[in-house]
Motif scaffolding. Structure first.
Motif, mmCIF file in Angstrom:
data_model
loop_
_atom_site.group_PDB
_atom_site.id
_atom_site.type_symbol
_atom_site.label_atom_id
_atom_site.label_comp_id
_atom_site.label_asym_id
_atom_site.label_seq_id
_atom_site.Cartn_x
_atom_site.Cartn_y
_atom_site.Cartn_z
ATOM 1 N N ILE A 57 -81.945 -71.852 30.712
ATOM 2 C CA ILE A 57 -81.144 -72.966 30.218
ATOM 3 C C ILE A 57 -81.111 -72.863 28.702
ATOM 4 O O ILE A 57 -82.115 -72.530 28.069
ATOM 5 C CB ILE A 57 -81.666 -74.336 30.682
ATOM 6 N N THR A 58 -79.948 -73.108 28.136
ATOM 7 C CA THR A 58 -79.786 -73.150 26.689
ATOM 8 C C THR A 58 -79.357 -74.559 26.320
ATOM 9 O O THR A 58 -78.419 -75.094 26.904
ATOM 10 C CB THR A 58 -78.713 -72.150 26.218
ATOM 11 N N LEU A 59 -80.060 -75.152 25.382
ATOM 12 C CA LEU A 59 -79.679 -76.455 24.860
ATOM 13 C C LEU A 59 -78.859 -76.203 23.610
ATOM 14 O O LEU A 59 -79.379 -75.722 22.604
ATOM 15 C CB LEU A 59 -80.914 -77.296 24.552
ATOM 16 N N THR B 220 -83.745 -71.693 25.749
ATOM 17 C CA THR B 220 -83.393 -71.341 24.374
ATOM 18 C C THR B 220 -82.643 -72.505 23.742
ATOM 19 O O THR B 220 -82.120 -73.382 24.435
ATOM 20 C CB THR B 220 -82.526 -70.066 24.308
ATOM 21 N N LEU B 221 -82.597 -72.483 22.408
ATOM 22 C CA LEU B 221 -81.837 -73.465 21.648
ATOM 23 C C LEU B 221 -80.680 -72.731 20.997
ATOM 24 O O LEU B 221 -80.886 -71.753 20.275
ATOM 25 C CB LEU B 221 -82.714 -74.120 20.575
ATOM 26 N N GLY B 222 -79.455 -73.169 21.279
ATOM 27 C CA GLY B 222 -78.269 -72.580 20.680
ATOM 28 C C GLY B 222 -77.746 -73.470 19.569
ATOM 29 O O GLY B 222 -77.672 -74.686 19.733
ATOM 30 N N LEU B 223 -77.416 -72.862 18.437
ATOM 31 C CA LEU B 223 -76.902 -73.592 17.288
ATOM 32 C C LEU B 223 -75.454 -73.200 17.049
ATOM 33 O O LEU B 223 -75.169 -72.049 16.704
ATOM 34 C CB LEU B 223 -77.738 -73.275 16.042
ATOM 35 N N GLY B 224 -74.545 -74.132 17.259
ATOM 36 C CA GLY B 224 -73.126 -73.903 17.018
ATOM 37 C C GLY B 224 -72.732 -74.536 15.700
ATOM 38 O O GLY B 224 -72.940 -75.729 15.498
#
Length: 125
Positions: free
Chosen positions: A10-12, A54-58
């Motif tokens: 899962i990616t937040l 994971t943590l996704g930064l957009g």
């Protein structure tokens, strides 16, 4: 039996003004590990302390505070999306693909909360 078979990832995903500065903040404050910066896509990803998360930064010029979009990994995004759409789940536009990286599709729950499916195309998983 569920309509979609999720994998164990899962990616937040959250919106930030400066991915590089935010990645450094998450590393320094929470001990997350930078996985990569994809500057041409405005995206960075960090490994959290939780296995498979994971943590996704957009990067956004004006990020909306408090936003978070859970991104669920799937083996075949076309199959997963088709099953959900056939069951009446609403999607936001077409599936987007960054060749050799990922395919994603945003959809909504009953309350209009955004969720996303993602198929890893990098061959890493």
């Amino acid at each position: 039996m569920p309509l979609v078979s999720l994998d164990n990832t899962i990616t937040l995903a959250i919106s930030v003004r400066d991915r590089h500065a935010s990645a450094a903040w998450y590393k320094d404050k929470l001990g997350f590990e930078l996985l990569y910066h994809m500057d041409n896509a405005g995206w960075s990803e960090l490994r959290t302390k939780t296995e498979g998360v994971t943590l996704g930064l957009g990067e956004q010029a004006e990020p909306a505070p408090g936003n978070s979009v859970p991104v669920f990994g799937v083996a075949d995004i076309a199959v997963a999306r088709g099953a959900l759409e056939a069951d009446g789940v609403r999607f936001d536009g077409e599936t987007e693909t960054i060749e050799g990286m990922v395919s994603t599709a945003t959809f909504y729950d009953l309350d209009g909360n955004a969720l996303m499916l993602a198929q890893d195309l990098s061959g890493a998983s």
